[in-house]
Design a protein around this motif. Structure first.
Motif, PDB file in Angstrom:
ATOM      1  N   GLU A 154       0.838  -1.258  -0.222  1.00  0.00           N
ATOM      2  CA  GLU A 154       0.003  -0.090  -0.084  1.00  0.00           C
ATOM      3  C   GLU A 154       0.984   1.429  -0.030  1.00  0.00           C
ATOM      4  OE1 GLU A 154      -2.704  -0.346   3.276  1.00  0.00           O
ATOM      5  OE2 GLU A 154      -4.203  -1.341   2.177  1.00  0.00           O
ATOM      6  N   SER A 155       1.999   1.123   0.607  1.00  0.00           N
ATOM      7  CA  SER A 155       2.815   2.379   0.784  1.00  0.00           C
ATOM      8  C   SER A 155       4.201   2.008   1.268  1.00  0.00           C
ATOM      9  CB  SER A 155       2.279   3.541   1.432  1.00  0.00           C
ATOM     10  OG  SER A 155       1.873   3.102   3.148  1.00  0.00           O
ATOM     11  N   VAL A 156       5.112   2.827   1.233  1.00  0.00           N
ATOM     12  CA  VAL A 156       6.457   2.776   1.782  1.00  0.00           C
ATOM     13  C   VAL A 156       6.809   4.232   2.528  1.00  0.00           C
ATOM     14  CG1 VAL A 156       8.818   2.492   1.594  1.00  0.00           C
ATOM     15  CG2 VAL A 156       7.494   1.037   0.054  1.00  0.00           C
ATOM     16  N   LEU A 157       6.945   4.240   3.768  1.00  0.00           N
ATOM     17  CA  LEU A 157       6.754   5.532   4.551  1.00  0.00           C
ATOM     18  C   LEU A 157       8.179   5.770   4.780  1.00  0.00           C
ATOM     19  CD1 LEU A 157       3.708   4.499   6.921  1.00  0.00           C
ATOM     20  CD2 LEU A 157       3.867   5.738   4.560  1.00  0.00           C
ATOM     21  N   LYS A 158       8.575   7.062   4.765  1.00  0.00           N
ATOM     22  CA  LYS A 158       9.924   7.555   5.255  1.00  0.00           C
ATOM     23  C   LYS A 158       9.622   8.282   6.649  1.00  0.00           C
ATOM     24  CE  LYS A 158      10.459  10.111   1.559  1.00  0.00           C
ATOM     25  NZ  LYS A 158      11.016  10.997   0.669  1.00  0.00           N
ATOM     26  N   GLU A 163      14.698   7.793  -3.991  1.00  0.00           N
ATOM     27  CA  GLU A 163      13.321   7.704  -3.208  1.00  0.00           C
ATOM     28  C   GLU A 163      13.007   6.286  -3.088  1.00  0.00           C
ATOM     29  OE1 GLU A 163      11.338  10.166  -1.580  1.00  0.00           O
ATOM     30  OE2 GLU A 163      12.716  11.400  -2.090  1.00  0.00           O
ATOM     31  N   PRO A 164      12.206   5.687  -1.978  1.00  0.00           N
ATOM     32  CA  PRO A 164      11.797   4.620  -2.028  1.00  0.00           C
ATOM     33  C   PRO A 164      10.692   4.212  -3.233  1.00  0.00           C
ATOM     34  CG  PRO A 164      11.805   5.430   0.060  1.00  0.00           C
ATOM     35  CD  PRO A 164      12.090   6.323  -0.801  1.00  0.00           C
ATOM     36  N   ALA A 224       7.222  -0.580   5.346  1.00  0.00           N
ATOM     37  CA  ALA A 224       6.409  -0.635   4.299  1.00  0.00           C
ATOM     38  C   ALA A 224       5.027  -1.321   5.041  1.00  0.00           C
ATOM     39  CB  ALA A 224       7.000  -1.867   3.621  1.00  0.00           C
ATOM     40  N   VAL A 225       3.978  -0.707   4.376  1.00  0.00           N
ATOM     41  CA  VAL A 225       2.913  -0.953   4.671  1.00  0.00           C
ATOM     42  C   VAL A 225       2.254  -1.957   3.540  1.00  0.00           C
ATOM     43  CG1 VAL A 225       0.381  -0.154   5.353  1.00  0.00           C
ATOM     44  CG2 VAL A 225       2.538   0.798   6.070  1.00  0.00           C
TER      45      VAL A 225
END
Length: 172
Positions: free
Chosen positions: A69-73, A84-85, A114-115
């Motif tokens: 769903e997303s990769v968070l920094k 960037e991821p 990572a979500v």
């Protein structure tokens, strides 16, 4: 006396030089989830004996049972991102490359989060295809000693219990 001296010299020459070690691992290292549930996995950096300033990695995840769903920094020890991821659901790959401008020394530093969403029952591993931790020594010395992944198990949601049958009203 001569024998003791000879043994001491041998040990000094035979012992490896001081080496610094940094690890990349996933947290949690294992987990069980239900289809539809959110799965949050953190990439953890530990380097207790040497300051580090750069971390890069490529993760592979089981894209047939997890949807990224997303990769968070946010909350990461890294604050500059040469790359960037990125994530690819089609190939099950997440990549990242970041720098900590002030350096980091310690344990349990978060590189990225990572979500995922559990999409179907099954099990699989999230693993590092590659990973690297560089020392904050002006030379970019690779101090990576180990990469540890995670095992994820997804089960079907339990069937809801049937509603109790209505009871007849008492007869008067």
């Amino acid at each position: 006396m001569r024998k003791v001296f000879g043994t001491a010299v041998f040990l000094l020459l035979a012992l490896p030089g001081v080496s610094f070690a940094a690890t990349l691992s996933l947290s949690p290292a294992s987990g069980s989830y239900v289809v539809g549930e959110r799965v949050t996995v953190k990439v953890i950096v530990s380097s207790t004996d040497k300051s580090i300033n750069a971390v890069a990695g490529t993760l592979s995840f089981p894209y047939d049972i997890l949807k990224v769903e997303s990769v968070l920094k946010s909350g990461a020890l890294l604050n500059f991102w040469p790359t960037e991821p990125t994530q690819s659901q089609a190939t099950g790959i997440i990549t990242f490359e970041g720098v900590s401008l002030s350096g980091f020394q310690g344990s349990n530093g978060i590189a990225i989060t990572a979500v995922f969403r559990a999409t179907k029952a099954g099990s699989g591993d999230i693993v590092f295809k590659s990973g690297q931790v560089l020392a904050n020594d002006g030379n970019g010395t690779d101090v990576t000693s180990s990469l540890s992944g995670a095992t994820i198990t997804i089960t079907e949601a339990p069937e809801p219990a049937p509603a109790p049958a209505p009871t007849a009203a008492p007869v008067k």
